[in-house]
Design a protein around this motif. Structure first.
Motif, PDB file in Angstrom:
ATOM      1  N   UNK A 160       0.825  -1.214   0.000  1.00 55.55           N
ATOM      2  CA  UNK A 160       0.000   0.000   0.000  1.00 55.55           C
ATOM      3  C   UNK A 160       0.856   1.260   0.000  1.00 55.55           C
ATOM      4  N   UNK A 161       1.949   1.223   0.751  1.00 50.07           N
ATOM      5  CA  UNK A 161       2.759   2.420   0.932  1.00 50.07           C
ATOM      6  C   UNK A 161       3.695   2.693  -0.244  1.00 50.07           C
ATOM      7  N   UNK A 162       4.226   1.626  -0.834  1.00 56.51           N
ATOM      8  CA  UNK A 162       5.296   1.821  -1.821  1.00 56.51           C
ATOM      9  C   UNK A 162       5.051   1.151  -3.159  1.00 56.51           C
ATOM     10  N   UNK A 163       3.999   0.344  -3.288  1.00 54.03           N
ATOM     11  CA  UNK A 163       3.814  -0.422  -4.506  1.00 54.03           C
ATOM     12  C   UNK A 163       4.536  -1.754  -4.413  1.00 54.03           C
ATOM     13  N   UNK A 164       4.269  -2.637  -5.373  1.00 52.08           N
ATOM     14  CA  UNK A 164       4.753  -3.998  -5.262  1.00 52.08           C
ATOM     15  C   UNK A 164       6.032  -4.312  -6.001  1.00 52.08           C
ATOM     16  N   UNK A 210       0.126  -7.672 -11.518  1.00 55.53           N
ATOM     17  CA  UNK A 210      -1.001  -6.897 -12.018  1.00 55.53           C
ATOM     18  C   UNK A 210      -0.715  -5.403 -11.894  1.00 55.53           C
ATOM     19  N   UNK A 211      -0.177  -5.000 -10.747  1.00 56.34           N
ATOM     20  CA  UNK A 211       0.157  -3.594 -10.547  1.00 56.34           C
ATOM     21  C   UNK A 211       1.226  -3.145 -11.542  1.00 56.34           C
ATOM     22  N   UNK A 212       2.066  -4.100 -11.976  1.00 58.12           N
ATOM     23  CA  UNK A 212       3.089  -3.800 -12.982  1.00 58.12           C
ATOM     24  C   UNK A 212       2.540  -3.918 -14.400  1.00 58.12           C
ATOM     25  N   UNK A 213       1.249  -4.236 -14.527  1.00 56.94           N
ATOM     26  CA  UNK A 213       0.569  -4.375 -15.819  1.00 56.94           C
ATOM     27  C   UNK A 213       1.135  -5.522 -16.651  1.00 56.94           C
ATOM     28  N   UNK A 214       1.662  -6.525 -15.951  1.00 64.56           N
ATOM     29  CA  UNK A 214       2.111  -7.757 -16.610  1.00 64.56           C
ATOM     30  C   UNK A 214       0.999  -8.787 -16.428  1.00 64.56           C
ATOM     31  N   UNK A 215      -0.029  -8.649 -17.235  1.00 69.52           N
ATOM     32  CA  UNK A 215      -1.294  -9.329 -16.957  1.00 69.52           C
ATOM     33  C   UNK A 215      -1.223 -10.839 -17.115  1.00 69.52           C
ATOM     34  N   UNK A 216      -0.477 -11.331 -18.087  1.00 70.87           N
ATOM     35  CA  UNK A 216      -0.403 -12.772 -18.293  1.00 70.87           C
ATOM     36  C   UNK A 216       0.239 -13.467 -17.084  1.00 70.87           C
ATOM     37  N   UNK A 362      -0.702   7.287   4.791  1.00 71.66           N
ATOM     38  CA  UNK A 362       0.356   6.310   4.493  1.00 71.66           C
ATOM     39  C   UNK A 362       0.037   5.452   3.274  1.00 71.66           C
ATOM     40  N   UNK A 363      -1.218   5.420   2.877  1.00 72.36           N
ATOM     41  CA  UNK A 363      -1.623   4.598   1.726  1.00 72.36           C
ATOM     42  C   UNK A 363      -1.325   5.374   0.442  1.00 72.36           C
ATOM     43  N   UNK A 364      -0.047   5.458   0.110  1.00 69.14           N
ATOM     44  CA  UNK A 364       0.375   6.355  -0.964  1.00 69.14           C
ATOM     45  C   UNK A 364      -0.166   5.926  -2.324  1.00 69.14           C
ATOM     46  N   UNK A 365      -0.113   4.628  -2.623  1.00 64.95           N
ATOM     47  CA  UNK A 365      -0.594   4.201  -3.941  1.00 64.95           C
ATOM     48  C   UNK A 365      -2.093   4.441  -4.070  1.00 64.95           C
ATOM     49  N   UNK A 366      -2.855   4.095  -3.035  1.00 66.83           N
ATOM     50  CA  UNK A 366      -4.289   4.343  -3.073  1.00 66.83           C
ATOM     51  C   UNK A 366      -4.599   5.814  -3.246  1.00 66.83           C
ATOM     52  N   UNK A 367      -3.884   6.664  -2.537  1.00 60.93           N
ATOM     53  CA  UNK A 367      -4.107   8.097  -2.665  1.00 60.93           C
ATOM     54  C   UNK A 367      -3.758   8.583  -4.068  1.00 60.93           C
ATOM     55  N   UNK A 368      -2.721   7.999  -4.665  1.00 67.25           N
ATOM     56  CA  UNK A 368      -2.364   8.377  -6.035  1.00 67.25           C
ATOM     57  C   UNK A 368      -3.504   8.036  -6.995  1.00 67.25           C
ATOM     58  N   UNK A 403       4.492   2.022  -9.122  1.00 68.25           N
ATOM     59  CA  UNK A 403       3.256   1.410  -9.605  1.00 68.25           C
ATOM     60  C   UNK A 403       3.016   1.799 -11.058  1.00 68.25           C
ATOM     61  N   UNK A 404       3.338   0.914 -12.000  1.00 66.66           N
ATOM     62  CA  UNK A 404       3.042   1.198 -13.405  1.00 66.66           C
ATOM     63  C   UNK A 404       1.569   1.486 -13.670  1.00 66.66           C
TER      64      UNK A 404
END
Length: 438
Positions: A160-164, A210-216, A362-368, A403-404
């Motif tokens: 949540x804070x930094x991405x995966x 998924x967060x990196x948009x590497x869906x397969x 602190x939920x930086x990605x969610x806030x973005x 987070x792509x």
């Protein structure tokens, strides 16, 4: 040594309580679990982890159905809560037997001058066993399981804070470790917990892809997570993974797939008495699918179902840990996003703005994400300068979070700005997005 650290089970004062003695003698596990919660501070999810049960099963037992009569389950409860065997009409449990005398005394004596430099280590031998078990990768103990679960919860927070992106190697490594020890573990109680832990690690790995948009690749890990959860018939968790796949389908513009997966998730949750919070989240995922298909009536119907289920949440609900993030703030912002996807900016903007005021900083990605959606609804309302100011805040967050998906949203916003590209605010923001996102 305090009572709370002397044993991982129920405190001795509760085991001596006449109510508990009576409940154990009658094997009334509804009362035992209720007393453990009310007088021992054992939340149902903690009981579930200790006794190798699902939280929903514990909740059902506490409500008086079904009764527990299977001896394997009774023994798991005795061992997990450290209820002496005689209280439940069982033989003495292995952990009740006196420990064997310490071996290799000469070595200990020779090391005594060094040991005296450290604090007293009463009871430290079990901790040492757990450390050695982790290193050897062969012996599973309740402490090892708790450590693995704690690391997962830490992964959630860091994601949540930094991405995966930076998190992924650690999660994949731990997934491999858990699958390895699962192959070497024969105890059915421990195997169930290990399957659940491996399923969450596989889901989390899929989420980072998924967060990196590497869906397969993400879909492959989500599928692995489903298989692991199916091994232990964890229906609520199966619903959780299907919800992830539904959201992924929404991002891939596969609206019908997203709707089908969300409905399958709802069916899975209902089979195991899904909690209102879980059902609310799943209906909101369905709303995203309908909004992506621009089906206004179905979107509003799914949103209303999500809000109806959310209104049924009670403090006594035993929600899985992985769905507790879905609070009132999350319901509000997701409703705003679904309405924004439909193009109803007037209804969406205040909801997303309200959620941003209460969302943890602190939920930086969610806030973005949510800041982007606020900017998008403002732009839909032709508030160009305000939208650019808001999107600039999302851009600042995107520079921090790996987070792509966030970057992709900003590229999308750059395209939405094209009709306004000659205005100073839009031109400046477009340049900034290009610098960051390419």
């Amino acid at each position: 040594m305090s009572e709370s650290t002397a044993s991982p089970g129920l405190p001795s004062r509760l085991l001596a309580d006449p109510e508990m003695i009576s409940a154990c003698a009658a094997r009334d596990f509804a009362r035992i679990f209720q007393l453990a919660k009310r007088k021992g501070g054992f939340h149902p999810s903690r009981i579930a982890r200790a006794c190798e049960l699902t939280p929903s099963r514990v909740g059902e037992v506490m409500r008086g159905k079904p009764k527990i009569t299977n001896m394997d389950v009774i023994e798991r409860i005795a061992d997990g809560l450290r209820i002496p065997g005689h209280m439940l009409g069982l033989a003495d449990r292995s952990w009740e037997r006196p420990a064997l005398p310490a071996q290799r005394q000469p070595t200990v004596a020779a090391a005594k001058p060094v040991q005296e430099a450290w604090p007293a280590a009463t009871g430290a031998s079990s901790d040492l066993d757990d450390i050695l078990a982790i290193a050897a990768g062969t012996r599973v103990t309740p402490t090892v399981l708790r450590s693995l679960q704690a690391s997962i919860e830490d992964y959630w927070r860091r994601d949540d804070e930094h991405g995966g992106e930076a998190l992924r190697p650690a999660v994949i490594g731990q997934l491999k470790y858990v699958k390895d020890i699962l192959q070497e573990t024969t105890d059915p109680n421990f195997r169930r917990s290990l399957h659940g832990i491996a399923a969450e690690l596989a889901r989390l790995t899929g989420w980072t892809y998924f967060d990196a948009r590497q869906h397969s690749t993400a879909r492959g890990y989500f599928t692995e997570s489903l298989r692991l959860a199916r091994e232990i018939d964890d229906r609520p968790f199966i619903a959780n993974v299907l919800a992830c796949l539904s959201l992924q389908a929404t991002y891939q513009d596969k609206a019908e797939d997203a709707i089908t997966l969300a409905r399958a998730a709802q069916d899975s949750a209902r089979l195991d008495g899904g909690t209102p919070r879980l059902l609310a989240m799943l209906h909101m995922r369905e709303a995203f699918g309908h909004a992506s298909a621009h089906d206004h009536e179905a979107t509003y119907e799914a949103i209303n179902e999500a809000q109806r289920h959310f209104g049924r949440i009670a403090t006594s609900d035993d929600d899985p840990a992985w769905v507790q993030y879905f609070d009132h703030t999350k319901l509000t912002v997701d409703t705003g996003i679904a309405l924004g996807q439909l193009g109803d900016a007037t209804a969406a903007e205040p909801l997303i703005a309200e959620a941003l005021r209460t969302e943890p900083t602190t939920n930086l990605r969610g806030r973005a994400f949510h800041t982007f959606w606020l900017a998008r609804t403002q732009l839909q309302g032709r508030k160009v300068e305000l939208a650019c100011t808001t999107a600039a805040q999302a851009l600042d967050l995107a520079a921090i979070v790996e987070s792509p998906r966030v970057i992709a949203h900003l590229r999308e916003f750059r395209q939405l700005l094209r009709p306004y590209r000659h205005t100073p605010a839009a031109a400046e923001l477009t340049s900034r997005i290009s610098d960051l996102a390419g």
